[in-house]
Design an enzyme around this catalytic site. Structure first.
Site, PDB file in Angstrom:
ATOM      1  CG  ASN A 118      -2.112  -0.705   1.164  1.00 28.43           C
ATOM      2  OD1 ASN A 118      -2.748  -0.681   0.121  1.00 28.43           O
ATOM      3  ND2 ASN A 118      -2.501  -1.368   2.216  1.00 28.43           N
ATOM      4  N   GLY A 126      -4.235   2.414  15.310  1.00 25.55           N
ATOM      5  CA  GLY A 126      -3.958   1.693  14.061  1.00 25.55           C
ATOM      6  C   GLY A 126      -3.782   2.685  12.932  1.00 25.55           C
ATOM      7  CB  ALA A 160      -0.348  -0.057   9.806  1.00 22.62           C
ATOM      8  CG  ASP A 180      -7.910  -4.098   2.861  1.00 24.29           C
ATOM      9  OD1 ASP A 180      -7.849  -4.024   4.106  1.00 24.29           O
ATOM     10  OD2 ASP A 180      -8.091  -3.110   2.127  1.00 24.29           O
ATOM     11  CG  ASP A 195      -9.966  -4.814  10.314  1.00 23.15           C
ATOM     12  OD1 ASP A 195      -9.428  -4.269  11.298  1.00 23.15           O
ATOM     13  OD2 ASP A 195     -10.541  -4.177   9.415  1.00 23.15           O
ATOM     14  CB  ILE A 196      -4.698  -5.566  13.156  1.00 19.32           C
ATOM     15  CG1 ILE A 196      -3.899  -6.393  12.145  1.00 19.32           C
ATOM     16  CG2 ILE A 196      -4.003  -5.515  14.504  1.00 19.32           C
ATOM     17  CD1 ILE A 196      -2.568  -5.778  11.730  1.00 19.32           C
ATOM     18  CG  PHE A 256      -5.247   7.040  11.362  1.00 15.68           C
ATOM     19  CD1 PHE A 256      -5.031   6.875  12.718  1.00 15.68           C
ATOM     20  CD2 PHE A 256      -4.863   8.233  10.756  1.00 15.68           C
ATOM     21  CE1 PHE A 256      -4.439   7.877  13.471  1.00 15.68           C
ATOM     22  CE2 PHE A 256      -4.256   9.240  11.491  1.00 15.68           C
ATOM     23  CZ  PHE A 256      -4.047   9.070  12.847  1.00 15.68           C
ATOM     24  CE  LYS A 275     -13.085   2.180   6.293  1.00 13.51           C
ATOM     25  NZ  LYS A 275     -12.053   2.541   5.340  1.00 13.51           N
ATOM     26  CE  LYS A 286     -12.141  -1.411  10.025  1.00 12.35           C
ATOM     27  NZ  LYS A 286     -10.780  -1.616   9.587  1.00 12.35           N
TER      28      LYS A 286
END
Ligand code: C5P
Length: 408
Positions: free
Chosen positions: A220, A283, A285, A289, A317-318, A334, A348, A352
């Site tokens: 990415n 998060g 990073a 995906d 998905d960490i 983020f 989102k 989450k």
């Protein structure tokens, strides 16, 4: 007329520059806000500014002399230096396209430009102009040059403009300018107040790299700058910081424990292994995906294949999984979106189940030294002005610390 700059100056003093533009009328309101907060303001107006608002108005509101001319400083032949000595900041609002161009060139042929050039304090500008002028490549070139010189940009906003058009170029409201100045100039006191003292903060940063064969892979676009800046700011705020970094070329911030990883799966393992003792997880990073389902042992030869289908498997998905495994951790996400940042960001955040998500326009942030973000939380959408990633990181750490303290 006596110039009272260094000796009688109270704790907070701003050199308030006004350049020419219709938005100059809002300078009166901004002056009033600052004076109400007991901030001393020394107003400096360009010749063009005086066509839009009178020095008399600014004198009456600031209760101090208003400065206009490089050559007519009654008591000091060193006005261009003296006025900004000891000031907390120079704030130019409105900053016209012409003023930005002069600033970018390092000109010193009027008092305000000379003061900006001779300053030792931070310089913040609130641009105001017609959309075409703002978008013009010449203006954008000047803006990026000034940003890389460390000038803070407050806005512009988009909306209805004085010329009757609608678009980017509107000056931020006086309230927003005052709040942004406060945040950037005075709230960095957090470095001394150590708001995260003793907290364990875990941060992911950079991209991940998913191997296809020994030499190729999927990744990415992410420089890691934002995540590293956050790690540094969290450490400055007193936290014990562990930074799980994907492959990036960034120096490890002071007092930060760095763990280098390559793939999404490595990153997930590194995070989950440290989750138990973590208070806050950020998060940042840009985790891949998907990862290739099979990694070739040898380099794939392109002359053997005309068409390549890659089978991909979704990665964990960490951020999401961490919430399930360790619900006590305060998680901050983020999101870089290319469109509808508010709507997609909020979707989102809910999906989450995050107390806080920071969104930005993806195409503007990659690799840049500055960033413009908004915070989404249970109370809505809070836009922050564009600023250097290092300054932004300090603001965000404060916002995170506040919400973390209030969480229960
Ligand atoms: O869903 P999306 O990837 O846009 O969400 C972005 C947020 O989720 C970021 O905070 C990112 O670090 C995190 N994330 C993660 N693990 C993934 C994908 C995203 O932790 N596999």
């Amino acid at each position: 007329m006596m110039m009272q700059v260094s000796s009688a100056a109270p704790a907070k003093r701003i050199v308030f520059g006004i350049s020419g533009g219709i938005a100059a009328y809002k300078a009166a309101e901004l002056a009033r806000l600052w004076v109400k907060k007991a901030i001393t303001i020394d107003v400096v107006m360009t010749a063009a500014a005086c066509r839009f608002i009178t020095p008399l108005t600014m004198h009456a509101l600031s209760g101090r002399p208003v400065w206009q001319d490089l050559w007519h400083a009654p008591d000091s032949s060193m006005n261009h230096i003296a006025l900004s000595r000891g000031a907390d900041a120079i704030v130019v609002a409105p900053a016209s396209a012409n003023f930005l161009a002069r600033l970018a060139q390092g000109r010193a042929d009027d008092l305000l430009s000379a003061l900006c050039l001779a300053r030792e304090c931070p310089l913040l500008v609130a641009p105001a102009m017609n959309t075409q002028m703002w978008r013009n490549p010449a203006t954008q070139r000047n803006v990026s040059l000034l940003r890389s010189d460390g000038v803070f940009f407050l806005g512009p906003d988009s909306g209805e403009l004085a010329c009757g058009e609608t678009g980017e170029g509107r000056m931020l409201t006086p309230e927003n300018i005052a709040a942004a100045v406060e945040r950037i100039i005075w709230s960095p006191d957090h470095e001394k107040s150590a708001t995260l003292k003793g907290r364990n903060v875990l941060i992911t940063a950079g991209p991940t790299f998913e191997a296809i064969d020994p030499v190729r892979g999927l990744t990415n676009r992410s420089s890691g700058k934002m995540g590293f800046a956050l790690a540094e700011a969290a450490a400055l705020a007193g936290a014990n910081v562990t930074l799980i970094a994907g492959p990036v070329h960034q120096p490890t911030p002071l007092n930060v424990m760095r763990v280098n990883v390559i793939s999404a799966s490595d990153m997930a393992d590194a995070v989950f292994a440290r989750a138990k003792g973590t208070d806050i997880f950020i998060g940042v990073a840009a985790v891949a995906d998907y990862t290739p389902t099979h990694v070739a042992d040898h380099k794939l030869k392109k002359n053997e294949i005309n068409h390549l289908d890659l089978a991909l498997t979704a990665t964990v998905d960490i951020l999401d999984e961490l919430g399930r495994r360790t619900p006590h951790v305060f998680r901050v996400g983020f999101a870089a979106e290319t469109q509808n940042i508010r709507q997609f960001g909020e979707e989102k955040r809910r999906r989450k189940q995050l107390p806080m998500l920071i969104v930005n326009q993806a195409q503007e942030a990659f690799g840049a030294d500055d960033n413009e973000v908004a915070i989404l939380d249970d109370h809505g959408f809070h836009a922050l002005p564009r600023m250097a990633k290092t300054t932004l990181a300090k603001c965000l750490i404060q916002e995170i610390a506040q919400r973390f303290e209030q969480k229960d």
